[in-house]
Design a protein around this motif. Structure first.
Motif, PDB file in Angstrom:
ATOM      1  N   VAL A  27       0.816  -1.221   0.000  1.00  0.00           N
ATOM      2  CA  VAL A  27       0.000   0.000   0.000  1.00  0.00           C
ATOM      3  C   VAL A  27       0.850   1.270   0.000  1.00  0.00           C
ATOM      4  CG1 VAL A  27      -1.971  -1.109   1.106  1.00  0.00           C
ATOM      5  CG2 VAL A  27      -0.250   0.019   2.521  1.00  0.00           C
ATOM      6  N   ASP A  28       2.159   1.111  -0.224  1.00  0.00           N
ATOM      7  CA  ASP A  28       3.077   2.266  -0.221  1.00  0.00           C
ATOM      8  C   ASP A  28       2.924   3.105   1.037  1.00  0.00           C
ATOM      9  OD1 ASP A  28       4.194   1.575  -2.656  1.00  0.00           O
ATOM     10  OD2 ASP A  28       2.732   2.735  -3.804  1.00  0.00           O
ATOM     11  N   CYS A  29       2.926   2.431   2.165  1.00  0.00           N
ATOM     12  CA  CYS A  29       2.799   3.098   3.462  1.00  0.00           C
ATOM     13  C   CYS A  29       3.963   4.072   3.641  1.00  0.00           C
ATOM     14  CB  CYS A  29       2.808   2.042   4.568  1.00  0.00           C
ATOM     15  SG  CYS A  29       2.875   2.723   6.224  1.00  0.00           S
ATOM     16  N   PRO A  30       3.683   5.342   3.933  1.00  0.00           N
ATOM     17  CA  PRO A  30       4.766   6.321   4.074  1.00  0.00           C
ATOM     18  C   PRO A  30       5.736   5.972   5.200  1.00  0.00           C
ATOM     19  CG  PRO A  30       2.617   7.359   4.452  1.00  0.00           C
ATOM     20  CD  PRO A  30       2.367   5.944   4.074  1.00  0.00           C
ATOM     21  N   HIS A  31       5.247   5.368   6.276  1.00  0.00           N
ATOM     22  CA  HIS A  31       6.143   4.969   7.364  1.00  0.00           C
ATOM     23  C   HIS A  31       7.100   3.872   6.892  1.00  0.00           C
ATOM     24  CE1 HIS A  31       4.141   7.488  10.182  1.00  0.00           C
ATOM     25  NE2 HIS A  31       3.014   6.808  10.163  1.00  0.00           N
ATOM     26  N   TRP A  36       9.857   6.429  10.443  1.00  0.00           N
ATOM     27  CA  TRP A  36       9.028   7.323  11.244  1.00  0.00           C
ATOM     28  C   TRP A  36       9.654   7.501  12.609  1.00  0.00           C
ATOM     29  CZ3 TRP A  36       8.172   2.197  10.707  1.00  0.00           C
ATOM     30  CH2 TRP A  36       7.877   1.451  11.841  1.00  0.00           C
ATOM     31  N   ARG A  37       9.132   8.460  13.321  1.00  0.00           N
ATOM     32  CA  ARG A  37       9.631   8.694  14.671  1.00  0.00           C
ATOM     33  C   ARG A  37       8.454   8.833  15.624  1.00  0.00           C
ATOM     34  NH1 ARG A  37      11.680  14.981  14.500  1.00  0.00           N
ATOM     35  NH2 ARG A  37       9.607  15.836  14.280  1.00  0.00           N
ATOM     36  N   THR A  38       8.724   8.487  16.872  1.00  0.00           N
ATOM     37  CA  THR A  38       7.723   8.573  17.922  1.00  0.00           C
ATOM     38  C   THR A  38       8.341   9.324  19.090  1.00  0.00           C
ATOM     39  OG1 THR A  38       6.778   6.463  17.259  1.00  0.00           O
ATOM     40  CG2 THR A  38       6.262   7.227  19.468  1.00  0.00           C
ATOM     41  N   ARG A  39       7.658  10.342  19.554  1.00  0.00           N
ATOM     42  CA  ARG A  39       8.173  11.096  20.686  1.00  0.00           C
ATOM     43  C   ARG A  39       7.971  10.294  21.968  1.00  0.00           C
ATOM     44  NH1 ARG A  39       7.477  17.474  22.114  1.00  0.00           N
ATOM     45  NH2 ARG A  39       8.783  17.386  23.962  1.00  0.00           N
ATOM     46  N   VAL A  71      13.454   6.690  16.658  1.00  0.00           N
ATOM     47  CA  VAL A  71      13.430   6.850  15.201  1.00  0.00           C
ATOM     48  C   VAL A  71      13.544   5.465  14.579  1.00  0.00           C
ATOM     49  CG1 VAL A  71      14.540   7.904  13.211  1.00  0.00           C
ATOM     50  CG2 VAL A  71      14.472   9.135  15.396  1.00  0.00           C
ATOM     51  N   PHE A  72      12.506   5.076  13.850  1.00  0.00           N
ATOM     52  CA  PHE A  72      12.432   3.753  13.237  1.00  0.00           C
ATOM     53  C   PHE A  72      12.889   3.831  11.793  1.00  0.00           C
ATOM     54  CE2 PHE A  72       9.636   3.657  16.827  1.00  0.00           C
ATOM     55  CZ  PHE A  72       9.830   2.395  17.367  1.00  0.00           C
ATOM     56  N   GLN A  76      10.513  -1.380   7.202  1.00  0.00           N
ATOM     57  CA  GLN A  76       9.955  -2.330   8.160  1.00  0.00           C
ATOM     58  C   GLN A  76       8.500  -1.967   8.418  1.00  0.00           C
ATOM     59  OE1 GLN A  76      12.275  -2.154  11.753  1.00  0.00           O
ATOM     60  NE2 GLN A  76      12.302   0.066  11.783  1.00  0.00           N
ATOM     61  N   PRO A  77       7.686  -2.947   8.807  1.00  0.00           N
ATOM     62  CA  PRO A  77       6.261  -2.680   9.004  1.00  0.00           C
ATOM     63  C   PRO A  77       6.024  -1.611  10.071  1.00  0.00           C
ATOM     64  CG  PRO A  77       6.714  -5.040   9.106  1.00  0.00           C
ATOM     65  CD  PRO A  77       8.029  -4.342   9.066  1.00  0.00           C
ATOM     66  N   CYS A  78       5.048  -0.760   9.807  1.00  0.00           N
ATOM     67  CA  CYS A  78       4.687   0.268  10.784  1.00  0.00           C
ATOM     68  C   CYS A  78       3.804  -0.353  11.863  1.00  0.00           C
ATOM     69  CB  CYS A  78       3.978   1.431  10.099  1.00  0.00           C
ATOM     70  SG  CYS A  78       2.317   1.048   9.522  1.00  0.00           S
ATOM     71  N   PHE A  79       3.447   0.440  12.868  1.00  0.00           N
ATOM     72  CA  PHE A  79       2.611  -0.079  13.951  1.00  0.00           C
ATOM     73  C   PHE A  79       1.152  -0.233  13.531  1.00  0.00           C
ATOM     74  CE2 PHE A  79       6.097   1.772  16.589  1.00  0.00           C
ATOM     75  CZ  PHE A  79       6.588   0.553  17.032  1.00  0.00           C
TER      76      PHE A  79
END
Length: 137
Positions: A27-31, A36-39, A71-72, A76-79
């Protein structure tokens, strides 16, 4: 003979119920594509533990006092990977009906084209017939 002025040309997609689970890559996931990053400060202890023990590759960055990020890496698969869906590979329907939003007074059956090229050709021929009739007056 004058062409019927009103025809409805429709491309009908398959029903929205025809979906399947998909991977981030499908699905061309942007993450997935960019990472991506998580605070850290915005996460509950349970979420932070889940993120760190999920098996995903990450680095921890401390930007300032009270501002840190996990920072991921990309690829790799997103959450939210479990929520990704992709439409089942059914072709759209290319339909032509007589009439318009007011109905089909002659009660003629709809025609279905097998591919978009013939649908577009039918549409343009109909438009040309209308233009010719308008030009005649």
């Amino acid at each position: 003979m004058a062409p019927q002025a009103y025809k409805t040309y429709a491309v009908v997609q398959p029903l929205a119920t025809h979906w399947r689970r998909a991977t981030c890559a499908e699905v061309d996931c942007p993450h997935y594509l960019n990472g991506w990053r998580t605070r850290i400060e915005n996460c509950t202890p349970d979420l932070l533990h889940a993120a760190k023990t999920s098996g995903r590759r990450y680095r921890e960055f401390r930007v300032a006092e009270g501002e840190s990020y996990l920072v991921f890496e990309a690829g790799q698969p997103c959450f939210a990977a479990g929520t990704h869906r992709k439409q089942v590979g059914r072709e759209p329907l290319y339909i032509v009906r007589d009439g318009d939003w007011r109905g089909n007074p002659r009660r003629t059956r709809a025609r279905q084209h097998l591919n978009p090229a013939t649908w577009v050709e039918d549409f343009s021929e109909h438009q040309q017939k209308l233009a010719d009739e308008i030009k005649k007056g």
